[in-house]
Design a protein around this motif. Structure first.
Motif, PDB file in Angstrom:
ATOM      1  N   THR A  64       5.781 -39.716  41.456  1.00 40.38           N
ATOM      2  CA  THR A  64       7.017 -39.546  41.926  1.00 40.38           C
ATOM      3  C   THR A  64       7.124 -38.386  42.854  1.00 40.38           C
ATOM      4  OG1 THR A  64       7.693 -38.414  39.876  1.00 40.38           O
ATOM      5  CG2 THR A  64       8.159 -40.740  39.743  1.00 40.38           C
ATOM      6  N   SER A  65       6.546 -37.392  42.881  1.00 40.01           N
ATOM      7  CA  SER A  65       6.385 -36.232  43.576  1.00 40.01           C
ATOM      8  C   SER A  65       6.264 -36.477  45.094  1.00 40.01           C
ATOM      9  CB  SER A  65       5.508 -34.973  42.917  1.00 40.01           C
ATOM     10  OG  SER A  65       4.159 -35.391  43.163  1.00 40.01           O
ATOM     11  N   LYS A  66       5.540 -37.627  45.321  1.00 41.73           N
ATOM     12  CA  LYS A  66       5.003 -37.982  46.812  1.00 41.73           C
ATOM     13  C   LYS A  66       6.299 -38.210  47.592  1.00 41.73           C
ATOM     14  CE  LYS A  66       0.403 -39.230  45.644  1.00 41.73           C
ATOM     15  NZ  LYS A  66      -0.608 -40.393  45.596  1.00 41.73           N
ATOM     16  N   ARG A  67       6.122 -37.908  48.843  1.00 43.51           N
ATOM     17  CA  ARG A  67       7.221 -38.237  49.561  1.00 43.51           C
ATOM     18  C   ARG A  67       7.021 -39.508  50.345  1.00 43.51           C
ATOM     19  NH1 ARG A  67      11.236 -35.980  53.309  1.00 43.51           N
ATOM     20  NH2 ARG A  67      11.372 -37.145  55.268  1.00 43.51           N
ATOM     21  N   HIS A  68       5.714 -39.911  50.579  1.00 43.67           N
ATOM     22  CA  HIS A  68       5.060 -41.213  51.023  1.00 43.67           C
ATOM     23  C   HIS A  68       4.261 -41.817  50.206  1.00 43.67           C
ATOM     24  CE1 HIS A  68       7.135 -40.550  54.690  1.00 43.67           C
ATOM     25  NE2 HIS A  68       6.633 -39.315  54.818  1.00 43.67           N
ATOM     26  N   ARG A  69       4.403 -42.868  49.521  1.00 42.38           N
ATOM     27  CA  ARG A  69       3.566 -43.695  48.370  1.00 42.38           C
ATOM     28  C   ARG A  69       2.548 -44.718  49.351  1.00 42.38           C
ATOM     29  NH1 ARG A  69       8.730 -44.229  44.999  1.00 42.38           N
ATOM     30  NH2 ARG A  69       8.539 -42.222  43.803  1.00 42.38           N
ATOM     31  N   THR A  70       1.620 -44.775  48.894  1.00 49.40           N
ATOM     32  CA  THR A  70       0.445 -45.867  49.187  1.00 49.40           C
ATOM     33  C   THR A  70       0.791 -46.834  48.623  1.00 49.40           C
ATOM     34  OG1 THR A  70      -1.240 -45.188  47.678  1.00 49.40           O
ATOM     35  CG2 THR A  70      -1.220 -43.943  49.491  1.00 49.40           C
ATOM     36  N   LEU A  71       0.233 -47.988  48.966  1.00 51.52           N
ATOM     37  CA  LEU A  71       0.403 -49.441  48.582  1.00 51.52           C
ATOM     38  C   LEU A  71      -0.188 -49.431  46.852  1.00 51.52           C
ATOM     39  CD1 LEU A  71       1.377 -52.488  48.595  1.00 51.52           C
ATOM     40  CD2 LEU A  71      -0.908 -52.959  49.381  1.00 51.52           C
ATOM     41  N   ALA A  72      -1.194 -48.668  46.711  1.00 52.53           N
ATOM     42  CA  ALA A  72      -1.687 -48.448  45.503  1.00 52.53           C
ATOM     43  C   ALA A  72      -0.888 -47.691  44.482  1.00 52.53           C
ATOM     44  CB  ALA A  72      -3.230 -47.828  45.426  1.00 52.53           C
ATOM     45  N   ASP A  73      -0.199 -46.631  45.260  1.00 46.72           N
ATOM     46  CA  ASP A  73       1.026 -45.864  44.313  1.00 46.72           C
ATOM     47  C   ASP A  73       2.046 -46.699  43.741  1.00 46.72           C
ATOM     48  OD1 ASP A  73      -0.710 -43.421  44.748  1.00 46.72           O
ATOM     49  OD2 ASP A  73       0.597 -43.009  46.412  1.00 46.72           O
ATOM     50  N   CYS A  74       2.459 -47.594  44.697  1.00 49.29           N
ATOM     51  CA  CYS A  74       3.592 -48.646  44.355  1.00 49.29           C
ATOM     52  C   CYS A  74       3.182 -49.613  43.399  1.00 49.29           C
ATOM     53  CB  CYS A  74       4.096 -49.437  45.685  1.00 49.29           C
ATOM     54  SG  CYS A  74       4.775 -48.365  46.966  1.00 49.29           S
ATOM     55  N   PHE A  75       1.999 -50.155  43.139  1.00 52.86           N
ATOM     56  CA  PHE A  75       1.600 -50.884  42.311  1.00 52.86           C
ATOM     57  C   PHE A  75       1.551 -50.088  40.790  1.00 52.86           C
ATOM     58  CE2 PHE A  75       0.193 -53.807  45.710  1.00 52.86           C
ATOM     59  CZ  PHE A  75       0.852 -55.069  45.252  1.00 52.86           C
ATOM     60  N   ARG A  76       0.887 -48.946  40.993  1.00 56.81           N
ATOM     61  CA  ARG A  76       0.928 -48.125  39.896  1.00 56.81           C
ATOM     62  C   ARG A  76       2.300 -48.048  39.316  1.00 56.81           C
ATOM     63  NH1 ARG A  76      -0.279 -47.333  35.067  1.00 56.81           N
ATOM     64  NH2 ARG A  76      -0.402 -45.189  34.269  1.00 56.81           N
ATOM     65  N   LEU A  77       3.142 -47.808  40.217  1.00 55.82           N
ATOM     66  CA  LEU A  77       4.831 -47.222  39.704  1.00 55.82           C
ATOM     67  C   LEU A  77       5.191 -48.426  39.138  1.00 55.82           C
ATOM     68  CD1 LEU A  77       6.762 -45.256  39.907  1.00 55.82           C
ATOM     69  CD2 LEU A  77       7.471 -46.055  42.347  1.00 55.82           C
ATOM     70  N   PHE A  78       4.899 -49.738  39.756  1.00 59.17           N
ATOM     71  CA  PHE A  78       5.460 -50.971  39.038  1.00 59.17           C
ATOM     72  C   PHE A  78       4.886 -51.059  37.531  1.00 59.17           C
ATOM     73  CE2 PHE A  78       6.277 -52.724  43.424  1.00 59.17           C
ATOM     74  CZ  PHE A  78       7.569 -52.633  43.524  1.00 59.17           C
ATOM     75  N   ASP A  79       3.787 -50.731  37.571  1.00 61.58           N
ATOM     76  CA  ASP A  79       2.963 -50.810  36.135  1.00 61.58           C
ATOM     77  C   ASP A  79       3.687 -49.668  35.134  1.00 61.58           C
ATOM     78  OD1 ASP A  79       1.227 -52.617  36.928  1.00 61.58           O
ATOM     79  OD2 ASP A  79      -0.528 -51.074  37.253  1.00 61.58           O
ATOM     80  N   ILE A  80       4.040 -48.609  35.706  1.00 62.61           N
ATOM     81  CA  ILE A  80       4.653 -47.737  34.736  1.00 62.61           C
ATOM     82  C   ILE A  80       6.105 -48.208  34.426  1.00 62.61           C
ATOM     83  CG2 ILE A  80       5.751 -45.343  34.740  1.00 62.61           C
ATOM     84  CD1 ILE A  80       3.288 -44.432  36.354  1.00 62.61           C
ATOM     85  N   ILE A  81       6.932 -48.499  35.547  1.00 61.71           N
ATOM     86  CA  ILE A  81       8.216 -49.217  35.354  1.00 61.71           C
ATOM     87  C   ILE A  81       8.100 -50.391  34.051  1.00 61.71           C
ATOM     88  CG2 ILE A  81      10.330 -50.229  36.115  1.00 61.71           C
ATOM     89  CD1 ILE A  81       9.546 -48.500  38.896  1.00 61.71           C
ATOM     90  N   HIS A  82       7.265 -51.118  34.336  1.00 62.33           N
ATOM     91  CA  HIS A  82       7.296 -52.301  33.603  1.00 62.33           C
ATOM     92  C   HIS A  82       6.888 -51.887  32.007  1.00 62.33           C
ATOM     93  CE1 HIS A  82       5.089 -55.738  31.484  1.00 62.33           C
ATOM     94  NE2 HIS A  82       6.013 -56.408  32.187  1.00 62.33           N
ATOM     95  N   ALA A  83       5.810 -50.811  32.018  1.00 59.68           N
ATOM     96  CA  ALA A  83       5.700 -50.236  30.457  1.00 59.68           C
ATOM     97  C   ALA A  83       6.932 -49.743  29.911  1.00 59.68           C
ATOM     98  CB  ALA A  83       4.448 -49.249  30.769  1.00 59.68           C
ATOM     99  N   CYS A  84       7.801 -49.020  30.771  1.00 59.93           N
ATOM    100  CA  CYS A  84       9.013 -48.490  30.330  1.00 59.93           C
ATOM    101  C   CYS A  84       9.984 -49.447  29.806  1.00 59.93           C
ATOM    102  CB  CYS A  84       9.559 -47.655  31.250  1.00 59.93           C
ATOM    103  SG  CYS A  84       8.713 -46.011  31.657  1.00 59.93           S
ATOM    104  N   THR A  85       9.961 -50.584  30.588  1.00 57.75           N
ATOM    105  CA  THR A  85      11.233 -51.509  30.272  1.00 57.75           C
ATOM    106  C   THR A  85      10.706 -52.783  29.462  1.00 57.75           C
ATOM    107  OG1 THR A  85      10.815 -52.652  32.441  1.00 57.75           O
ATOM    108  CG2 THR A  85      12.377 -50.962  32.594  1.00 57.75           C
ATOM    109  N   THR A  86       9.501 -52.788  29.042  1.00 53.32           N
ATOM    110  CA  THR A  86       9.094 -53.897  28.174  1.00 53.32           C
ATOM    111  C   THR A  86       8.945 -53.552  26.812  1.00 53.32           C
ATOM    112  OG1 THR A  86       7.996 -55.024  30.078  1.00 53.32           O
ATOM    113  CG2 THR A  86       7.501 -55.821  28.046  1.00 53.32           C
ATOM    114  N   ASP A  87       9.339 -54.173  25.922  1.00 51.52           N
ATOM    115  CA  ASP A  87       9.413 -53.997  24.588  1.00 51.52           C
ATOM    116  C   ASP A  87       8.369 -54.532  23.631  1.00 51.52           C
ATOM    117  OD1 ASP A  87      13.001 -53.504  24.221  1.00 51.52           O
ATOM    118  OD2 ASP A  87      11.359 -51.868  24.367  1.00 51.52           O
ATOM    119  N   LEU A  88       7.787 -56.023  24.457  1.00 53.79           N
ATOM    120  CA  LEU A  88       6.851 -56.598  23.955  1.00 53.79           C
ATOM    121  C   LEU A  88       5.272 -56.006  23.899  1.00 53.79           C
ATOM    122  CD1 LEU A  88       8.138 -59.907  25.285  1.00 53.79           C
ATOM    123  CD2 LEU A  88       8.507 -59.050  23.272  1.00 53.79           C
TER     124      LEU A  88
END
Length: 89
Positions: A64-88
């Protein structure tokens, strides 16, 4: 499913033609797009509140501190968001 089985057609708002047309439309996974719109501060807050074992505060800060994210950063971010929003598990 037929129009007679549709729960929201009690008042007869749907014609068979409209129901068939809508049934044949391709469906999308909107949730995948919504995950990309979560604010960095919200991600940090959710990770902190959920106390996830697979995500550390350092992981989140690194991305989150990066001004420009790589594609790998974006996929890691999606993993993090998924972990935060999934209760299963």
């Amino acid at each position: 499913m037929s129009i007679e089985d549709a729960e929201d057609n009690d008042a007869g708002h749907w014609t068979q033609e409209a129901f068939t047309f809508c049934s044949m439309l391709p469906k999308i996974e909107l949730h995948a797009h919504l995950n990309g719109s979560v604010r960095d501060e919200t991600i940090r807050q959710l990770v902190h509140e959920k106390q996830l074992k697979t995500v550390t505060d350092a992981d989140v800060e690194n991305i989150t501190s990066k001004r420009h994210r790589t594609l790998a950063d974006c996929f890691r971010l999606f993993d993090i968001i998924h972990a935060c929003t999934t209760d299963l598990p």
